[in-house]
Scaffold this active site. Sequence first.
Site, PDB file in Angstrom:
ATOM      1  N   ARG A  90     -45.468  -8.113 -11.277  1.00 16.96           N
ATOM      2  CA  ARG A  90     -44.503  -9.176 -10.979  1.00 16.96           C
ATOM      3  C   ARG A  90     -45.228 -10.450 -10.548  1.00 16.96           C
ATOM      4  O   ARG A  90     -44.835 -11.559 -10.941  1.00 16.96           O
ATOM      5  CB  ARG A  90     -43.541  -8.725  -9.880  1.00 16.96           C
ATOM      6  CG  ARG A  90     -42.561  -9.806  -9.469  1.00 16.96           C
ATOM      7  CD  ARG A  90     -41.620  -9.329  -8.383  1.00 16.96           C
ATOM      8  NE  ARG A  90     -40.672 -10.370  -8.015  1.00 16.96           N
ATOM      9  CZ  ARG A  90     -39.613 -10.186  -7.230  1.00 16.96           C
ATOM     10  NH1 ARG A  90     -39.386  -8.985  -6.719  1.00 16.96           N
ATOM     11  NH2 ARG A  90     -38.797 -11.182  -6.952  1.00 16.96           N
ATOM     12  N   ASN A 144     -34.514  -4.499 -14.530  1.00 19.54           N
ATOM     13  CA  ASN A 144     -34.536  -5.790 -15.218  1.00 19.54           C
ATOM     14  C   ASN A 144     -35.583  -5.828 -16.325  1.00 19.54           C
ATOM     15  O   ASN A 144     -36.591  -5.122 -16.248  1.00 19.54           O
ATOM     16  CB  ASN A 144     -34.837  -6.900 -14.204  1.00 19.54           C
ATOM     17  CG  ASN A 144     -33.612  -7.279 -13.395  1.00 19.54           C
ATOM     18  OD1 ASN A 144     -32.523  -7.384 -13.932  1.00 19.54           O
ATOM     19  ND2 ASN A 144     -33.798  -7.474 -12.095  1.00 19.54           N
ATOM     20  N   CYS A 164     -25.665  -5.063 -12.572  1.00 15.78           N
ATOM     21  CA  CYS A 164     -26.322  -6.135 -11.829  1.00 15.78           C
ATOM     22  C   CYS A 164     -25.488  -6.415 -10.584  1.00 15.78           C
ATOM     23  O   CYS A 164     -24.280  -6.182 -10.581  1.00 15.78           O
ATOM     24  CB  CYS A 164     -26.421  -7.387 -12.701  1.00 15.78           C
ATOM     25  SG  CYS A 164     -27.242  -8.794 -11.907  1.00 15.78           S
ATOM     26  N   HIS A 194     -27.800 -12.378 -15.881  1.00 14.88           N
ATOM     27  CA  HIS A 194     -28.534 -13.501 -15.281  1.00 14.88           C
ATOM     28  C   HIS A 194     -28.276 -14.816 -16.014  1.00 14.88           C
ATOM     29  O   HIS A 194     -29.084 -15.745 -15.939  1.00 14.88           O
ATOM     30  CB  HIS A 194     -30.034 -13.202 -15.194  1.00 14.88           C
ATOM     31  CG  HIS A 194     -30.367 -12.154 -14.195  1.00 14.88           C
ATOM     32  ND1 HIS A 194     -31.661 -11.788 -13.882  1.00 14.88           N
ATOM     33  CD2 HIS A 194     -29.571 -11.369 -13.415  1.00 14.88           C
ATOM     34  CE1 HIS A 194     -31.645 -10.841 -12.965  1.00 14.88           C
ATOM     35  NE2 HIS A 194     -30.386 -10.562 -12.675  1.00 14.88           N
ATOM     36  N   TYR A 244     -29.215 -17.947 -11.174  1.00 12.43           N
ATOM     37  CA  TYR A 244     -30.273 -17.954 -12.194  1.00 12.43           C
ATOM     38  C   TYR A 244     -30.159 -19.167 -13.123  1.00 12.43           C
ATOM     39  O   TYR A 244     -31.114 -19.498 -13.824  1.00 12.43           O
ATOM     40  CB  TYR A 244     -30.239 -16.663 -13.009  1.00 12.43           C
ATOM     41  CG  TYR A 244     -30.727 -15.465 -12.240  1.00 12.43           C
ATOM     42  CD1 TYR A 244     -32.080 -15.155 -12.175  1.00 12.43           C
ATOM     43  CD2 TYR A 244     -29.840 -14.650 -11.555  1.00 12.43           C
ATOM     44  CE1 TYR A 244     -32.539 -14.064 -11.460  1.00 12.43           C
ATOM     45  CE2 TYR A 244     -30.282 -13.549 -10.830  1.00 12.43           C
ATOM     46  CZ  TYR A 244     -31.634 -13.269 -10.790  1.00 12.43           C
ATOM     47  OH  TYR A 244     -32.070 -12.185 -10.071  1.00 12.43           O
TER      48      TYR A 244
END
Length: 421
Positions: A90, A144, A164, A194, A244
Amino acid sequence: MKLAVVGGGSTYTPELIDGFARLRDTLPVSELVLIDPAAERLELVGGLARRIFARQGHPGRITTTSDLDAGVEGADAVLIQLRVGGQAARLQDETWPLECGCVGQETTGAGGLAKALRTVPVVLDIAERVRRASPDAWIIDFTNPVGIVTRALLRAGHKAVGLCNVAIGFQRKFAALLDLAPADIHLDHVGLNHLTWELGVRRGGPDGEDLLPRLLAGHADAIAGDLHLPRAVLDRLGVVPSYYLRYFYAHDEVVRELGSKPSRAAEVAAMERELLALYGDPALDEKPALLAKRGGAFYSEAAVDLAASLLGDGGPAVQVVNTRNNGTLPFLPDDAVVEVQARVDGSGPVPLAAPRLDPLYAGLVAHVTAYEDLALDAAVRGGRERVFKALLAHPLVGQFDRAEALTDRLLAHNKEHLAWL
């Protein structure tokens, strides 16, 4: 009822366990299996999970295992909440795109593509093993990028639904602002994972009074503050975008911010170390307050409600899920995965009729759907050219030179996770 959680060693898991314990009348779980290859983390999380169940008087049994096939054997539902490469991957997703002037984020843009490439093959392998061990089990994906992963699962013929927590977070926030019970709030929540907008905030159900104008008139400043967008954006749009959308509506500003402060991945990694130390305390028998800062708010409630509806214990319910479009948004192909309100029962989700999306939003949804087509193709079949085309198609990239540079960086930083390299 047996449920299995793949990625059960996640620091998220006590949030999920707390929901199972509090909502046991909604979802009467008799056996819960936490599955994770990280034995040390799994033991810490599993110990806390058992103490949470004991404190709240839940009669169910919690077991832990690193054996996926044994863990999912006989499961009625399998929740997938894994992170391939962990926080280290990440951190890379959030870092190297900035070198090319692009947002570094783990679910959208170049970083989101990197995560999809790492994740889709792993989740598809897990799903095949679930199908062999428990062919009737539902797969609930919280991993995700949820839209792309869910599309991969559905395309491969799995009984899968994507989940989500954005919608339930908005529902709880709006209910508090309007002094209503969350159950009295129905969102006209439309778009992709998102990439959604709240087009209406209705009292009581899909046909109820639209409270969105009242909500924006009285609370736009607070909502805009949560979204990190100027109030003028909400005033001009007249709807509430997902947070987002800031990556699209304020891209250059976000890039500057991300380049000037520690990454979210570094913050979360530090938080996870602290959480795991807390989880190891044998006196701790509830989720710690720090977990609220980790993310995933209300995930447990959404997961419990969805599993209960899919498994027949909660009865049909209307929930926001990620599922096949099937004409819901008529400008998208049927096999696109959309995030909308759906009626959910033991047969799976059936989307409700969605409000018409204005071209201002529909154009972006169509654009990102095209990117997701290419991203899924790259994740399943591999190849540098497929990665490049997916990046070129993404609205946050969209330039030939940037796509080339990002492709080079993506492949360099993900060699160990891409079997085709």
